[in-house]
Every structure is written in structure tokens, then in C-alpha cells.
Design a protein around this motif. Structure first.
Motif, short mmCIF file in Angstrom:
data_model
loop_
_atom_site.label_atom_id
_atom_site.label_comp_id
_atom_site.label_asym_id
_atom_site.label_seq_id
_atom_site.Cartn_x
_atom_site.Cartn_y
_atom_site.Cartn_z
N ILE A 72 49.94 8.88 -5.49
CA ILE A 72 48.81 9.52 -4.80
C ILE A 72 47.54 9.02 -5.46
CG2 ILE A 72 47.62 11.68 -4.27
CD1 ILE A 72 50.16 11.46 -2.72
N GLN A 73 46.72 8.33 -4.67
CA GLN A 73 45.44 7.85 -5.21
C GLN A 73 44.46 9.01 -5.30
OE1 GLN A 73 41.92 6.11 -3.18
NE2 GLN A 73 42.96 4.20 -3.66
N MET A 74 43.82 9.13 -6.43
CA MET A 74 42.88 10.22 -6.68
C MET A 74 41.45 9.73 -6.47
SD MET A 74 44.95 12.68 -7.75
CE MET A 74 43.99 13.82 -8.74
N PHE A 75 40.61 10.59 -5.89
CA PHE A 75 39.19 10.26 -5.77
C PHE A 75 38.38 11.55 -5.82
CE2 PHE A 75 40.18 11.44 -1.44
CZ PHE A 75 38.99 11.92 -0.90
N ILE A 76 37.09 11.38 -5.98
CA ILE A 76 36.21 12.54 -6.10
C ILE A 76 34.91 12.26 -5.34
CG2 ILE A 76 35.04 11.80 -8.24
CD1 ILE A 76 35.36 14.74 -9.21
N PRO A 77 34.38 13.26 -4.63
CA PRO A 77 33.12 13.07 -3.90
C PRO A 77 31.91 13.42 -4.76
CG PRO A 77 34.05 15.18 -3.30
CD PRO A 77 35.00 14.56 -4.30
N LEU A 78 30.81 12.71 -4.52
CA LEU A 78 29.53 13.03 -5.17
C LEU A 78 28.44 13.05 -4.10
CD1 LEU A 78 27.59 13.46 -7.54
CD2 LEU A 78 27.50 10.95 -7.82
N TYR A 79 27.93 14.23 -3.81
CA TYR A 79 26.83 14.35 -2.85
C TYR A 79 25.53 14.06 -3.58
CZ TYR A 79 29.87 16.49 0.64
OH TYR A 79 30.86 16.71 1.58
N ILE A 80 24.80 13.07 -3.08
CA ILE A 80 23.55 12.68 -3.74
C ILE A 80 22.31 13.18 -2.99
CG2 ILE A 80 24.62 10.68 -4.85
CD1 ILE A 80 23.22 8.91 -2.73
N SER A 81 22.49 13.66 -1.76
CA SER A 81 21.37 14.20 -0.99
C SER A 81 21.91 15.07 0.15
CB SER A 81 20.51 13.08 -0.41
OG SER A 81 19.52 13.60 0.47
N GLU A 108 19.62 11.42 -12.59
CA GLU A 108 20.56 12.52 -12.34
C GLU A 108 21.92 11.99 -11.92
OE1 GLU A 108 17.71 16.18 -10.87
OE2 GLU A 108 18.00 14.46 -9.52
N ILE A 109 21.93 10.94 -11.12
CA ILE A 109 23.20 10.34 -10.70
C ILE A 109 23.94 9.76 -11.89
CG2 ILE A 109 24.22 8.48 -9.32
CD1 ILE A 109 21.95 9.00 -7.27
N GLU A 110 23.20 9.16 -12.80
CA GLU A 110 23.81 8.63 -14.03
C GLU A 110 24.51 9.74 -14.80
OE1 GLU A 110 24.73 5.99 -17.20
OE2 GLU A 110 23.71 5.41 -15.34
N ALA A 111 23.85 10.90 -14.92
CA ALA A 111 24.45 12.03 -15.64
C ALA A 111 25.70 12.54 -14.91
CB ALA A 111 23.43 13.15 -15.80
N LEU A 147 26.65 3.33 -9.86
CA LEU A 147 27.99 3.91 -9.92
C LEU A 147 29.06 2.87 -10.24
CD1 LEU A 147 27.85 6.41 -6.91
CD2 LEU A 147 27.75 6.95 -9.35
N LYS A 148 28.82 1.65 -9.82
CA LYS A 148 29.79 0.59 -10.09
C LYS A 148 29.91 0.31 -11.59
CE LYS A 148 32.89 -2.38 -8.93
NZ LYS A 148 34.22 -1.89 -8.54
N GLN A 149 28.91 0.69 -12.35
CA GLN A 149 28.98 0.53 -13.81
C GLN A 149 29.96 1.52 -14.44
OE1 GLN A 149 25.02 0.66 -15.54
NE2 GLN A 149 24.16 -0.45 -13.80
N HIS A 150 30.28 2.58 -13.69
CA HIS A 150 31.13 3.65 -14.24
C HIS A 150 32.51 3.74 -13.60
CE1 HIS A 150 27.85 5.55 -16.56
NE2 HIS A 150 27.08 5.16 -15.57
N PHE A 151 32.68 3.17 -12.38
CA PHE A 151 33.91 3.39 -11.62
C PHE A 151 34.47 2.08 -11.09
CE2 PHE A 151 31.25 7.16 -11.30
CZ PHE A 151 32.12 8.14 -11.78
N GLY A 325 25.10 17.09 -6.28
CA GLY A 325 25.41 17.14 -7.71
C GLY A 325 26.57 18.10 -7.94
N GLY A 326 26.43 18.93 -8.96
CA GLY A 326 27.43 19.96 -9.19
C GLY A 326 28.40 19.69 -10.30
N TYR A 327 28.36 18.50 -10.90
CA TYR A 327 29.29 18.18 -11.96
C TYR A 327 28.68 18.32 -13.35
CZ TYR A 327 31.99 16.37 -8.07
OH TYR A 327 32.68 16.26 -6.88
N THR A 328 27.36 18.42 -13.42
CA THR A 328 26.71 18.61 -14.71
C THR A 328 26.03 19.95 -14.81
OG1 THR A 328 24.67 17.55 -13.91
CG2 THR A 328 26.31 16.14 -15.00
N GLU A 329 25.99 20.72 -13.70
CA GLU A 329 25.32 22.01 -13.71
C GLU A 329 25.89 22.88 -12.61
OE1 GLU A 329 21.47 21.14 -10.95
OE2 GLU A 329 21.40 20.35 -12.98
N ILE A 330 25.69 24.18 -12.71
CA ILE A 330 26.11 25.12 -11.68
C ILE A 330 24.87 25.66 -11.00
CG2 ILE A 330 27.27 27.30 -11.22
CD1 ILE A 330 28.98 26.81 -13.69
#
Length: 369
Positions: A72-81, A108-111, A147-151, A325-330
Motif C-alpha cells: 500500500i503506497q502511503m501519501f499525505i495531503p498538504l493544503y497550501i491555500s 511556512e510550507i518549508e516548516a 517540496l521536491k527537496q524534502h520528498f 497547513g495543520g502539521y506544525t500548528e493547531i
């Protein structure tokens, strides 16, 4: 033949009569075929096929293991706007909704990227609303490069683009795109897409093909189940996927099966797809499209995702946030695009997959150079 021409062949088709005349023997014949045709696929979507789910599940499982192994390939969404000019009746990002609008800066996207990468995820999908003036191509290209620098794999779920624009993103590191038609019923489409660029049915319909022409390695399509008569929706989705597979041999085609979940506003869909029917659709798609990916998102509950995993699924999201966002703050003041149901973290979903005898795959592709 274009996909539009393919669809037009069935615009006047009497689905109700076909389903009423379909028997269990017809379903058995469709299941026995090594390469099911279009009418076999429609037979597997019929009410009569609901009595053959065990046989469909066995064949779907066998085909999935044959083509994908126990992975099962895993992925995660990131809403940027969440800025959006569309007035989609069912969406939390609807332009008319009085919600907090936000667009992430590159810092913020980097974080966010660092926080996501720390979970082990290597496949990311970044998303926007449809507001090209606020999220123009230059911004999207910068986001892709960052993002390509991280994934290992970066995919997009954004507004439809021209071929050359998809090519620009591909050159910036994007290798996949997701775009849901939402509904293939043009009358329903016009009713729920009340204003904005998204009202253009055919511009959206042709976007996955433009993405393939622009060099995208993976193209993921799907309907939003609940908006229109669901058996027809899955039928036209399957036709769309097969057309893309047959026309673009270097492109991996995937299908998502999102069911309507609550969002901001008071929209109530006309149709409900229960769990048994969902499984029928999923297994029918796998039998008709043995090489296609099947994506099951966190719209579905944890227990249901665990139960259906062996029946054809190949891609799971995990640890998802559907707000910006949502991964570095609530952010308690943030409106999601839709409500998630499976709120488990990445590690917990991975453990559940492994417990079922499957391997959660965090990285299965990378582009060198």
C-alpha cells in the motif's frame, strides 16, 4: 477517439433497463472473462452483482496481488491555500462561505514539509482552491521545487491547467496530478457548480489528458460519490480511466473513490452510497482496470479502511489535515475542505496495514536529475 466521443456513445443509454434485465448468470459470465469489456464492467455495477460480492472480492484481491503485490503506497495531503473563486455547493472552500482564508508562504510550507517528512512520508500531494490570481503558476512552481527537496514524489491537486503549465510543474519536480470531475452528469454538474471557472465542464473533463500530455507520470481521477446516480458515475469514471490507460501508455492511471463528507454549509447530497455498494464499486473497478491504482482516503473510517484494504486498494493517505497547513500548528478557527473520518496518525495507519499482512510503502519512485 477522444474521451468526449467515448462518453457521448452512452449519453442516451438506458441504464435502468440494462440493470433491470441483468441476471446473476450475466454477472458470472462477466466475472469469468480474462479481459472484461465495457458491458461486463456495467454488469458488475448492477444491482444483480450485489449478490456476488464474495466472488468479486476474491477476483479483485487476486488481481491486486498479481499487479501490485501486498503493498500500500502511503501519501499525505498538504493544503497550501483555501482561496477559491468557485461557488461549489458541496465544498467548504466555497467562495461564499465566510471562512478564514489563508495562503501559506514558502517559509511556512518549508516548516510544514519538515514536519511531514519527520513522519517518514515521502509522497506528498499539495492542494489549493481555484484562485489563479492568488496562487499563480510562479507560486506553484516555487512550491513544487521546495517540496521536491524534502520528498521523493510531489503531486498536485489544483485547478485545471494548460498542457504547457503541467509541463512547467513536471519540470519543477511534480510527477503526478489528481483532479476529480466530481460528477459526470452534466445537468448535476451545472447545478452544483454555481459560479466560477469550475462551471466549465469540458475544460475540467479534459484536464487529466492534458496532464498526461504535459508529462505527468501519474494521473488520478474520480467522482464525488453522492452528487449523482452512483452506478453511472462509476461507469463513466471507469471509461475515463480506461481511455487514459489506452491512450497514454507511459502514464499510470489511478482512481479515487471519495464519498461525500460534511463540509461548511448545508449541502445534502441526493444519493447515498452504503458500505456494501462501495465495496461493489471498488471491486468492479479493480476487475475492469487491473493495472490502475485505487486510492482510499481518510474520508472513510479507520475500521472500514482496514476491512477493505485487501479488496483492491493500492494507495492510502494517513495523518491528513484538510485545512491549510495543520502539521506544525493547531488552528481551531480553520474550516477544512471536508471532514475526515480516519484521524489516525501515520505510524498508526502503517501499523494497521502491516497487521493485515501488507507492506506500507513510503517511497516507491524517485526522479534522478
Amino acid at each position: 477517439m477522444s474521451y468526449r466521443a467515448t462518453v457521448e456513445q452512452y449519453q442516451g443509454f438506458d441504464f435502468e433497463r440494462f440493470f433491470a434485465q441483468t441476471t446473476a448468470a450475466d454477472v458470472d459470465r462477466a466475472l469469468a472473462r480474462d479481459k472484461p469489456g465495457v458491458m461486463d464492467f456495467l454488469t458488475l455495477l448492477s444491482p444483480a452483482a450485489a449478490g456476488c460480492l464474495e466472488a468479486m472480492a476474491r477476483k479483485a484481491h487476486r488481481l491486486t496481488v498479481q499487479y501490485f503485490g501486498r503493498t500500500i503506497q502511503m501519501f499525505i495531503p498538504l493544503y497550501i491555500s483555501n482561496h477559491c473563486t468557485n461557488h461549489c455547493a458541496y465544498c467548504g472552500f466555497n467562495h461564499n462561505n465566510p471562512i478564514l482564508r489563508r495562503k501559506l508562504s514558502l517559509a511556512e510550507i518549508e516548516a510544514e514539509a519538515r514536519a511531514i517528512a519527520a513522519t517518514g512520508m515521502q509522497h506528498i500531494l499539495f492542494l489549493t482552491g481555484e484562485a489563479p490570481r492568488l496562487t499563480p503558476m510562479a507560486y506553484l512552481v516555487d512550491v513544487a521545487r521546495l517540496l521536491k527537496q524534502h520528498f521523493a514524489s510531489v503531486a498536485v491537486e489544483i485547478y485545471p491547467l494548460e498542457i504547457e503549465e503541467y509541463r512547467q510543474l513536471q519540470q519543477a519536480g511534480v510527477d503526478g496530478m489528481t483532479l476529480f470531475q466530481e460528477t459526470y452528469d452534466q445537468a448535476v454538474y451545472a447545478r452544483v457548480h454555481r459560479a466560477g471557472r469550475k462551471k466549465n465542464y469540458h475544460w475540467r473533463l479534459d484536464a487529466p489528458e492534458r496532464a498526461a500530455q504535459g508529462g505527468m507520470r501519474v494521473v488520478n481521477i474520480g467522482p464525488l460519490l453522492g452528487l449523482a446516480e452512483p452506478r453511472r458515475e462509476i461507469f463513466f469514471t471507469g471509461l475515463h480511466a480506461r481511455y487514459l490507460e489506452d491512450s497514454y501508455l507511459d502514464t499510470e492511471v489511478a482512481v479515487s473513490l471519495p464519498r461525500f463528507n460534511a463540509a461548511e454549509g448545508d449541502f445534502h447530497p441526493d444519493f447515498h452510497v452504503d458500505d456494501k455498494t462501495f465495496v461493489q464499486f471498488m471491486t468492479a473497478l479493480r476487475i475492469f482496470l487491473p493495472r490502475a491504482g485505487l486510492t482510499i482516503s481518510t474520508r472513510e473510517s479507520a475500521a472500514f479502511r482496514d476491512r477493505i484494504l485487501p479488496l483492491g486498494a493500492t494507495r492510502y493517505s494517513a495523518g491528513s489535515s484538510t485545512g491549510v497547513g495543520g502539521y506544525t500548528e493547531i488552528r481551531v478557527d480553520q474550516t477544512p475542505q471536508f471532514e475526515i473520518t480516519d484521524d489516525r496518525g501515520v505510524a498508526e495507519v502503517s501499523a494497521a496495514i502491516a497487521a493485515l499482512g501488507y507492506q506500507p510503502v513510503f517511497k516507491d519512485w524517485d526522479r534522478i536529475g
